[in-house]
Scaffold this active site. Structure first.
Site, PDB file in Angstrom:
ATOM      1  N   ARG A 143     -13.564   4.089  -2.429  1.00 53.45           N
ATOM      2  CA  ARG A 143     -13.187   4.025  -0.808  1.00 53.45           C
ATOM      3  C   ARG A 143     -14.374   4.512  -0.120  1.00 53.45           C
ATOM      4  NH1 ARG A 143      -6.996   3.499   0.036  1.00 53.45           N
ATOM      5  NH2 ARG A 143      -7.392   3.787   2.142  1.00 53.45           N
ATOM      6  N   TYR A 146     -16.687   2.760   2.736  1.00 46.38           N
ATOM      7  CA  TYR A 146     -16.025   2.742   3.985  1.00 46.38           C
ATOM      8  C   TYR A 146     -16.046   3.896   4.817  1.00 46.38           C
ATOM      9  CZ  TYR A 146     -12.535   1.210   7.500  1.00 46.38           C
ATOM     10  OH  TYR A 146     -11.650   0.930   8.522  1.00 46.38           O
ATOM     11  N   GLY A 149     -19.440   5.558   4.888  1.00 51.40           N
ATOM     12  CA  GLY A 149     -20.130   4.613   5.953  1.00 51.40           C
ATOM     13  C   GLY A 149     -19.576   4.689   7.438  1.00 51.40           C
ATOM     14  N   ASN A 175      -3.767   3.220  10.986  1.00 50.10           N
ATOM     15  CA  ASN A 175      -3.176   2.049  10.682  1.00 50.10           C
ATOM     16  C   ASN A 175      -2.777   1.245  11.860  1.00 50.10           C
ATOM     17  OD1 ASN A 175      -3.241   4.003   8.465  1.00 50.10           O
ATOM     18  ND2 ASN A 175      -2.772   1.847   7.319  1.00 50.10           N
ATOM     19  N   VAL A 189       0.933  -4.086   5.996  1.00 47.30           N
ATOM     20  CA  VAL A 189       2.015  -4.693   6.711  1.00 47.30           C
ATOM     21  C   VAL A 189       1.907  -6.348   6.409  1.00 47.30           C
ATOM     22  CG1 VAL A 189       2.465  -5.273   9.156  1.00 47.30           C
ATOM     23  CG2 VAL A 189       1.924  -3.038   8.506  1.00 47.30           C
ATOM     24  N   ASN A 191       0.710  -7.950   3.688  1.00 45.70           N
ATOM     25  CA  ASN A 191       1.228  -8.195   2.400  1.00 45.70           C
ATOM     26  C   ASN A 191       2.863  -8.367   2.477  1.00 45.70           C
ATOM     27  OD1 ASN A 191      -1.144  -8.350   1.141  1.00 45.70           O
ATOM     28  ND2 ASN A 191      -0.928  -6.738  -0.221  1.00 45.70           N
ATOM     29  N   PHE A 192       3.214  -7.186   3.016  1.00 48.23           N
ATOM     30  CA  PHE A 192       4.846  -6.986   2.918  1.00 48.23           C
ATOM     31  C   PHE A 192       5.620  -8.302   3.545  1.00 48.23           C
ATOM     32  CE2 PHE A 192       5.543  -2.315   1.795  1.00 48.23           C
ATOM     33  CZ  PHE A 192       4.480  -2.477   0.518  1.00 48.23           C
TER      34      PHE A 192
HETATM   35  P1  NAD Z   1     -11.108  -7.406  10.838  1.00 49.94           P
HETATM   36  O1  NAD Z   1     -11.479  -7.371   9.357  1.00 49.94           O
HETATM   37  O2  NAD Z   1     -10.055  -8.221  11.023  1.00 49.94           O
HETATM   38  O3  NAD Z   1     -12.207  -7.304  11.917  1.00 49.94           O
HETATM   39  C1  NAD Z   1     -13.488  -6.884  11.495  1.00 49.94           C
HETATM   40  C2  NAD Z   1     -14.415  -7.902  12.070  1.00 49.94           C
HETATM   41  O4  NAD Z   1     -15.833  -7.654  11.755  1.00 49.94           O
HETATM   42  C3  NAD Z   1     -14.248  -9.469  11.695  1.00 49.94           C
HETATM   43  O5  NAD Z   1     -14.065 -10.267  12.360  1.00 49.94           O
HETATM   44  C4  NAD Z   1     -15.303  -9.482  10.538  1.00 49.94           C
HETATM   45  O6  NAD Z   1     -15.806 -10.707  10.317  1.00 49.94           O
HETATM   46  C5  NAD Z   1     -16.455  -8.745  11.531  1.00 49.94           C
HETATM   47  N1  NAD Z   1     -17.534  -8.226  10.623  1.00 49.94           N
HETATM   48  C6  NAD Z   1     -17.527  -7.630   9.243  1.00 49.94           C
HETATM   49  N2  NAD Z   1     -18.742  -7.380   8.878  1.00 49.94           N
HETATM   50  C7  NAD Z   1     -19.783  -7.970   9.903  1.00 49.94           C
HETATM   51  C8  NAD Z   1     -20.893  -7.957  10.040  1.00 49.94           C
HETATM   52  N3  NAD Z   1     -21.846  -7.421   8.917  1.00 49.94           N
HETATM   53  N4  NAD Z   1     -21.569  -8.486  11.231  1.00 49.94           N
HETATM   54  C9  NAD Z   1     -20.915  -9.019  11.887  1.00 49.94           C
HETATM   55  N5  NAD Z   1     -19.407  -9.128  12.158  1.00 49.94           N
HETATM   56  C10 NAD Z   1     -18.812  -8.280  10.923  1.00 49.94           C
HETATM   57  O7  NAD Z   1     -10.339  -5.768  10.948  1.00 49.94           O
HETATM   58  P2  NAD Z   1      -9.765  -5.051  11.999  1.00 49.94           P
HETATM   59  O8  NAD Z   1      -8.383  -4.451  11.701  1.00 49.94           O
HETATM   60  O9  NAD Z   1      -9.865  -5.864  13.324  1.00 49.94           O
HETATM   61  O10 NAD Z   1     -10.819  -3.860  12.294  1.00 49.94           O
HETATM   62  C11 NAD Z   1     -11.801  -3.779  13.386  1.00 49.94           C
HETATM   63  C12 NAD Z   1     -12.440  -2.532  13.368  1.00 49.94           C
HETATM   64  O11 NAD Z   1     -11.426  -1.365  13.341  1.00 49.94           O
HETATM   65  C13 NAD Z   1     -13.298  -1.982  12.221  1.00 49.94           C
HETATM   66  O12 NAD Z   1     -14.293  -1.503  12.450  1.00 49.94           O
HETATM   67  C14 NAD Z   1     -12.390  -1.231  11.313  1.00 49.94           C
HETATM   68  O13 NAD Z   1     -12.748  -0.409  10.722  1.00 49.94           O
HETATM   69  C15 NAD Z   1     -11.500  -0.352  12.583  1.00 49.94           C
HETATM   70  N6  NAD Z   1     -10.179   0.065  12.121  1.00 49.94           N
HETATM   71  C16 NAD Z   1      -9.272  -0.738  12.170  1.00 49.94           C
HETATM   72  C17 NAD Z   1      -8.106  -0.056  11.585  1.00 49.94           C
HETATM   73  C18 NAD Z   1      -6.794  -1.111  11.264  1.00 49.94           C
HETATM   74  O14 NAD Z   1      -5.585  -0.390  10.965  1.00 49.94           O
HETATM   75  N7  NAD Z   1      -6.781  -2.259  11.850  1.00 49.94           N
HETATM   76  C19 NAD Z   1      -7.955   1.233  11.069  1.00 49.94           C
HETATM   77  C20 NAD Z   1      -9.212   1.957  11.394  1.00 49.94           C
HETATM   78  C21 NAD Z   1     -10.452   1.390  12.062  1.00 49.94           C
HETATM   79  N1  UDP Z   2       0.041  -0.768  -0.094  1.00 44.94           N
HETATM   80  C1  UDP Z   2       1.309  -0.947  -1.019  1.00 44.94           C
HETATM   81  N2  UDP Z   2       1.377  -2.333  -1.184  1.00 44.94           N
HETATM   82  C2  UDP Z   2       0.633  -3.408  -0.784  1.00 44.94           C
HETATM   83  C3  UDP Z   2      -0.752  -3.145  -0.017  1.00 44.94           C
HETATM   84  C4  UDP Z   2      -0.823  -1.679   0.368  1.00 44.94           C
HETATM   85  O1  UDP Z   2       1.905  -0.179  -1.355  1.00 44.94           O
HETATM   86  O2  UDP Z   2       0.713  -4.480  -1.290  1.00 44.94           O
HETATM   87  C5  UDP Z   2       0.063   0.816   0.037  1.00 44.94           C
HETATM   88  C6  UDP Z   2      -1.111   1.297  -0.046  1.00 44.94           C
HETATM   89  O3  UDP Z   2      -1.492   1.889  -1.595  1.00 44.94           O
HETATM   90  C7  UDP Z   2      -1.577   2.496   0.970  1.00 44.94           C
HETATM   91  C8  UDP Z   2      -0.574   1.822   2.045  1.00 44.94           C
HETATM   92  O4  UDP Z   2       0.298   0.968   1.607  1.00 44.94           O
HETATM   93  O5  UDP Z   2      -0.664   3.699   0.201  1.00 44.94           O
HETATM   94  C9  UDP Z   2      -1.599   1.378   3.146  1.00 44.94           C
HETATM   95  O6  UDP Z   2      -2.366   0.539   2.602  1.00 44.94           O
HETATM   96  P1  UDP Z   2      -3.297  -0.309   3.563  1.00 44.94           P
HETATM   97  O7  UDP Z   2      -4.103  -1.089   2.403  1.00 44.94           O
HETATM   98  O8  UDP Z   2      -2.814  -1.159   4.628  1.00 44.94           O
HETATM   99  O9  UDP Z   2      -4.251   0.541   4.437  1.00 44.94           O
HETATM  100  P2  UDP Z   2      -4.933   2.043   3.999  1.00 44.94           P
HETATM  101  O10 UDP Z   2      -4.268   3.088   4.981  1.00 44.94           O
HETATM  102  O11 UDP Z   2      -4.863   2.564   2.644  1.00 44.94           O
HETATM  103  O12 UDP Z   2      -6.562   1.831   4.334  1.00 44.94           O
END
Ligand code: NAD
Ligand code: UDP
Ligand code: UDP
Length: 312
Positions: A143, A146, A149, A175, A189, A191-192
């Protein structure tokens, strides 16, 4: 104030597409930049004809010249399955992407918001997580591309703020779920719900007692915008998430019940470094941004299930 021109990187992704939609409704002009790695044109096709919407195919790892007032830097795959698919690219996207967007913001004097993550806390040893906790992160595991990063991106943001007086905003997103998550995204979410709707086994990793807090996307978008609108002296970091905490087994049972599915739960090995517990302390967001999530899990799941039904 005149309408703003706003760059949303990762704008064709799940959260980005909702953010673009909201900002357009506010009358802003949107440059939506994406390389379509995990996002798609489908997510923004309803915005394409809008006169103030422009879609740019570009990779944030490469420099780009644009003239904008604000930048929301969301470009980065967010699902563990996708960010581990090409982990070196994930680190480049997080770090070089942040650097390029900071360089751009510096040149045009734009305010820039970074979509950081609860993953900066790693497998947290304090609970719930507050912004002043430095985290418990493996620097060289699956991990790390990410987590580290995103941590390095935060470092760059604060150094641009200190060295160049850049107006930065850092939010740590917990999340988030909702319509337009990719059905094969691999996150829990999506997946389930997909498994429940198609009668497949529900795959719980580990014993399912690990916890997460789930924020509905509309609430999150409001938090992002409210943070962007803060005065320059407030940089964050600020947690954005729903403090309701659920075990993954509770989520599985809730999805089965709400979809009236005949799917059974099966247990799979827990992925490496999977955090055991996660819940945001949102007192800073509440106090500074006057932000509180309003959509409870059942209500948000209902809308998300409706969306996934249209995908099948
Ligand atoms: P997502 O994968 O749907 O969206 C990410 C977008 O970035 C996609 O459209 C992808 O094509 C684009 N992308 C990836 N690499 C790129 C690159 N090198 N250049 C240009 N575009 C690029 O994910 P999301 O859930 O919408 O997440 C959006 C942001 O929020 C991300 O930075 C993610 O780390 C952050 N975030 C999301 C969550 C969450 O639960 N959804 C939680 C924490 C942080
Ligand atoms: N998880 C799971 N089944 C799945 C996908 C995810 O039990 O099909 C679990 C995963 O191991 C983690 C939690 O659900 O404990 C949330 O996973 P997700 O990939 O959504 O995001 P994370 O918070 O781990 O980045
Ligand atoms: N950059 C960019 N667009 C701009 C300005 C800068 O993509 O409008 C990139 C630039 O190519 C560099 C990064 O942002 O890789 C950091 O720029 P900065 O000016 O801060 O640093 P330097 O160019 O001196 O390394």
């Amino acid at each position: 104030m005149a309408n703003k021109r706003i760059l949303v990187t990762g704008g064709a992704g799940f959260i980005g597409s909702h953010l673009c939609e909201y900002l357009l409704k506010q009358g802003e002009e949107i440059l939506c930049l994406d390389n379509f790695f995990t996002g798609s044109k489908d997510n923004v096709k309803h915005l394409m004809k809008h006169p103030k919407f422009e879609l740019i195919r570009h990779d944030v790892v490469e420099p780009i010249l644009l003239e904008v007032d604000q930048i929301y830097n969301l470009a980065c795959p967010a699902s563990p399955v996708h960010y581990q698919y090409n982990s070196i690219k994930t680190a480049k996207t997080s770090i070089l992407g942040a650097l390029n967007m900071l360089g751009l913001a510096k040149r045009v004097k734009a305010t820039i918001l970074q979509a950081s993550t609860s993953e900066v806390y790693g497998d947290p040893l304090i609970h719930p997580q507050r912004e002043d906790y430095w985290g418990n992160v493996n620097p060289n595991g699956l991990r790390s591309c990410y987590d580290e990063g995103k941590r390095c991106a935060e470092t760059l943001f604060f150094d641009y703020h200190r060295q160049h007086a850049l107006n930065i905003k850092v939010v740590r997103i917990f999340n988030t779920y909702g319509p337009r998550m990719h059905p094969q995204d691999g996150r829990v979410v999506s997946n389930f719900i997909m498994q429940a709707l198609t009668g497949q086994d529900i795959t719980v990793y580990g014993n399912g007692l690990q916890t997460r807090s789930f924020c509905y996307v509309d609430d999150l978008v409001m938090g992002l915008v409210q943070m962007m609108d803060q005065s320059a002296d407030f940089t964050g970091p600020v947690n954005l998430g729903n403090p309701g905490e659920f075990t993954i087994l509770e989520l599985a049972n809730k999805v089965i019940e709400m979809t009236s599915s005949k799917s059974k739960i099966t247990f799979r090995p827990l992925p490496q470094d999977d955090p055991v517990q996660r819940r945001p302390d949102i007192s800073i967001a509440t106090e500074k941004l006057n932000w509180n999530p309003s959509v409870q899990l059942e209500e948000g799941l209902k809308k998300t299930i409706e969306y996934f039904k249209t995908m099948i």
